[in-house]
Design an enzyme around this catalytic site. Structure first.
Site, PDB file in Angstrom:
ATOM      1  CB  ALA A 268      -1.290  -0.745  -6.328  1.00 20.20           C
ATOM      2  CG  HIS A 269      -1.309  -5.832  -5.926  1.00 18.03           C
ATOM      3  ND1 HIS A 269      -1.562  -6.952  -6.679  1.00 18.03           N
ATOM      4  CD2 HIS A 269      -0.472  -5.072  -6.646  1.00 18.03           C
ATOM      5  CE1 HIS A 269      -0.886  -6.866  -7.797  1.00 18.03           C
ATOM      6  NE2 HIS A 269      -0.226  -5.742  -7.815  1.00 18.03           N
ATOM      7  CG  ASN A 270       1.341  -7.329  -2.205  1.00 14.59           C
ATOM      8  OD1 ASN A 270       0.828  -7.720  -3.259  1.00 14.59           O
ATOM      9  ND2 ASN A 270       1.277  -8.029  -1.086  1.00 14.59           N
TER      10      ASN A 270
END
Lengths: 338, 338, 338
Positions: free
Chosen positions: A237-239
């Site tokens: 997922a993001h980050n």
């Protein structure tokens, strides 16, 4: 590619017990090997197979050299030696430099003369493609992506946007790198999408499996370290930040903003939930659910093995009453007191 | 896109504590922000970062306005406000109308003049593509599909057949919508495929993540409501119905014919099994297994957190004997009776 | 396709209770049917719907013939009969032979004149494509692949390399067959990739779901038997062997070198871990974790159903202390002794 045992020993620092001039042309299993093949013994359970092998030669540890019935290459780590010999005998295919007529490349994209851009690939505005890069058939390299030297997108890979790949990456088909992260805020009329303005950065020597997805960051970048290995159908997922040389088996899911250390290993279908931190050298077992920080290296487990249905049903039913069972134990303890 | 604080306050109804003429050009985190950026405080744990931020302005709740060291936009819901401001500062790219030379469009397909059909996209017979739609590079729009105005297939998306998309949908790369559902009957010589003659209908403002799959219905349609948000690598089986504004995190799996209410939320790796009904406003926790109807709103949980292997093994071993443990408690209760 | 009840009865050996000349044109559910449609009753719970159906005819078991208010086709297995009638009324689309102008086919590839190679498909060196094969739009057939007669790659399918497909296979969009298996040896400077020199072989009548991945073997081949059915988003690792007519629901993961028998069934999100052997006719339940060999046919289960959070939390907390609970029971047993 035919290679002599002497050349293999010299190239990789193995000890040779046998004929340096004998050539082998391929890797084979102990059982299926013929005299043109070299095999290996990394799993002690296969010693019986070693003793009856028809291989031309076998890679063994020194403790097994005596029982090897054919020429032996003696290595400290026969499995690692197998990896190296296999790469020597079965090299990656060569890709000729050039752009296929059917590929579509934006005029603002830059690419090295040595790059191979295959049929029906598409390269969008502002992208940069390094030396000896392979952009496989049907792949899409979106806006502002950069691909380091000798990296290869096998085929039908998607770099969505703002993805920066280091050198010698291998990205397998169906992987999607740089898609918009899952960021939504609930408004009075429903979800409001949060623009994901970060990118994705992959280090050198990274490998990404088929149909794996790595989202770009919400504000800062998603970061994958050097030498990371991701198997198929993984979600990053993001980050998320993943440290160097961490490896994940198929179907692992990593939740947004999770930070993972170096040299971690994740078995299949494991997952993190929440903004987790995992230290270096943690090993996450199959199907394990990690919902709080992991601060010490070592193995973490978390599945209950399946059983024949009747027994499982009985146990699951007791689990549903485990609090009541505990209360009964407390009751007994009270009455047990004099 | 440079915008003044005054304009942002006016556009979204925020209170401004600061200079209406100050311009900001981008969103940034509190910690990484510079004076050209606007940041936000939605997580109280970051109040320390607020107090040392170098941002030009910060979006805060009224309770945090006093401790904001720089210009403040005061909003009821700073996270939602961040979503809106980010969209204003970082608008979606414009796509020029037109069909790329390399796109292949069946003569029976209809598309608006304002649509953007990118390189190597393919549009099959009987499809309809609305105003300002983007069919991204390498995407395939199969027979009898319809895409509502302003929807976007980012790249390498597949609409297999009989998929109807509403307005303003965003479909991420690798998503497959309208594949044949998994319908098989066992015959004397093996599985017999059941033709899947239904379609898929997506409402307006739907977002579908990378490599997510939504099968078409066996007889009736699979239906996704307005404003639904699906993350990456999700499976929606045939004839599922999902209510408006429901959101699912990555790797969730929904079994065939399941009916899900409005405004539900599913955390990652959760799943339904069987033909389940889930009411409005249910929240399904991470890795939870839903195998019977959910009739009351609220949070449902279902995972056992992973532990260091030694402790987990001990507990898993006791779980395997939990029925025997319960019998021992019963025995004690019997002998406890006077 | 309009067909008379008499023709359907004759073609499939059903008993007809009604007008042989009546024609039906489509399959419908009992509830939605109109007089041009034929429906079926396979689930006894729907007997009420049978009694009020407006269908032109219904496929029923003999025990339900009396309560069927309209013409009836009487079959031993109404669900299987539905599969056959649906296929008769809703045949697969025809694909015209030929190669689309935008397809790219290597000069060393061979393909039958009757094959259909669609827009933007790519066929690489040394591949062979059989009679009446469909290579759907955007699909990639890599080096040394072979596709048996009448197999179909729907669209955007990837056969990476060394994949051999039997006859009448159906491969859904996004599936990746023949990607490099996940083989790595740890060296002094990080992971060393192990070349995966095996291939993938699929039998006849195999169906592979959307975005499913099947890796090629490390040395020997990965092998999928005849009539196997794999749903969407499934992972089949290198050197797995799956017996004939085994079926797996979505999101199942099979670990490397696992050997699975014939006619097994796997429910969704189940998984194997380790080099497992599973006998014929095993049924693996939803989300079950199989970590040791399965030697007896029958149903294996392995999930704890989700509950409202409060109750679950209490039970999960007791699980974390289950070893302590067991010790308390032992203590009580000791003090209970006279």
């Amino acid at each position: 590619m035919a290679t002599s045992l002497g050349d293999l020993a010299a190239a990789f620092g193995f000890e040779l017990a046998g004929d340096p001039g004998k050539t082998v042309t391929r890797i084979a299993n102990l059982r299926g090997a013929t005299s043109d093949a070299i095999s290996f013994l990394a799993n002690p359970a296969l010693r019986d197979e070693l003793q009856s092998t028809q291989a031309g030669a076998v890679i063994v540890a020194s403790c097994d050299a005596d029982i090897c019935p054919v020429d032996a290459l003696i290595a400290d780590d026969p499995y690692l030696a197998y990896a190296r010999v296999a790469a020597a005998l079965h090299p990656e295919p060569d890709y000729l430099p050039g752009v296929h007529d059917s590929a579509v490349i934006d005029s603002s994209a830059e690419f090295a003369d040595t790059a191979h851009i295959a049929a029906n690939a598409v390269v969008a505005a502002g992208s940069r493609i390094g030396e000896h890069v392979v952009v496989g058939a049907g792949s899409y390299v979106g806006p502002r992506c950069s691909i380091g030297d000798r990296s290869r997108l096998i085929a039908n890979v998607t770099l969505v946007q703002d993805a920066t790949l280091g050198k010698r990456n291998v990205i397998h088909p169906g992987a999607v790198i740089g898609a918009q992260g899952f960021g939504n805020a609930m408004g009075p009329d429903g979800w409001v999408r949060i623009p994901q303005i970060g990118g994705v950065r992959l280090g050198d020597d990274v490998e990404i499996g088929a149909n794996t997805t790595i989202d770009r960051g919400a504000i800062d970048d998603t970061v994958i370290g050097n030498g990371v290995r991701l198997d198929n159908l993984i979600q990053i997922a993001h980050n998320v930040r993943i440290g160097d040389h961490t490896a994940m088996a198929a179907m692992t899911g990593i939740s947004g903003s999770t930070v993972i250390g170096k040299r971690c290993r994740f078995a299949g279908q494991s997952g993190t939930f929440g903004h987790i931190r995992i230290c270096d050298d943690a090993i996450i077992g199959a199907a394990a659910v990690i919902s709080k920080d992991v601060r010490e290296p070592g193995l973490y487990s978390g599945y209950l093995p399946a059983e024949p249905d009747k027994g499982w049903k009985r146990k699951a039913a007791w689990f549903r009453r485990i609090d009541k069972l505990a209360r009964r134990v407390s009751q007994l303890e009270k009455s047990d007191k004099p």
